[in-house]
Design a protein around this motif. Structure first.
Motif, PDB file in Angstrom:
ATOM      1  N   LYS A  14       0.975  -1.834   9.194  1.00 47.25           N
ATOM      2  CA  LYS A  14       2.109  -1.717   8.283  1.00 47.25           C
ATOM      3  C   LYS A  14       1.639  -1.442   6.860  1.00 47.25           C
ATOM      4  N   MET A  15       0.709  -2.206   6.350  1.00 44.98           N
ATOM      5  CA  MET A  15       0.176  -1.979   5.002  1.00 44.98           C
ATOM      6  C   MET A  15      -1.009  -1.013   5.059  1.00 44.98           C
ATOM      7  N   THR A  16      -1.895  -1.250   5.985  1.00 47.06           N
ATOM      8  CA  THR A  16      -2.984  -0.329   6.274  1.00 47.06           C
ATOM      9  C   THR A  16      -2.592   0.359   7.575  1.00 47.06           C
ATOM     10  N   ASP A  33      -4.552   3.412   3.207  1.00 44.59           N
ATOM     11  CA  ASP A  33      -4.720   2.028   2.779  1.00 44.59           C
ATOM     12  C   ASP A  33      -4.437   1.984   1.281  1.00 44.59           C
TER      13      ASP A  33
END
Length: 65
Positions: free
Chosen positions: A16-18, A37
């Motif tokens: 989700k974030m990375t 990222d």
């Protein structure tokens, strides 16, 4: 939303974030690895153990899975 005229199709997503994704060119069948990222990211052909691009079968201009 994707439609049948889109050249690239996302076939895998992780995170989700990375985020790591695999995209397939529906004309050539070549698979690409996309990784992001934060504010940086990159796209590269996905290679097999011999250093050749991973190619998915293409039938009538569309991916076959």
């Amino acid at each position: 939303m994707a439609n049948s005229k889109d050249r690239f199709k996302k076939i895998y997503k992780q995170g989700k974030m990375t985020v790591t994704e695999i995209w397939v060119d529906q004309v050539t069948g070549i698979n690409y690895l996309y990784h992001v990222d934060g504010y940086s990211g990159g796209l590269t052909p996905l290679l097999d153990r011999d250093g050749k691009p991973v190619v998915s079968p293409v039938v009538n201009g569309c991916q076959e899975y």
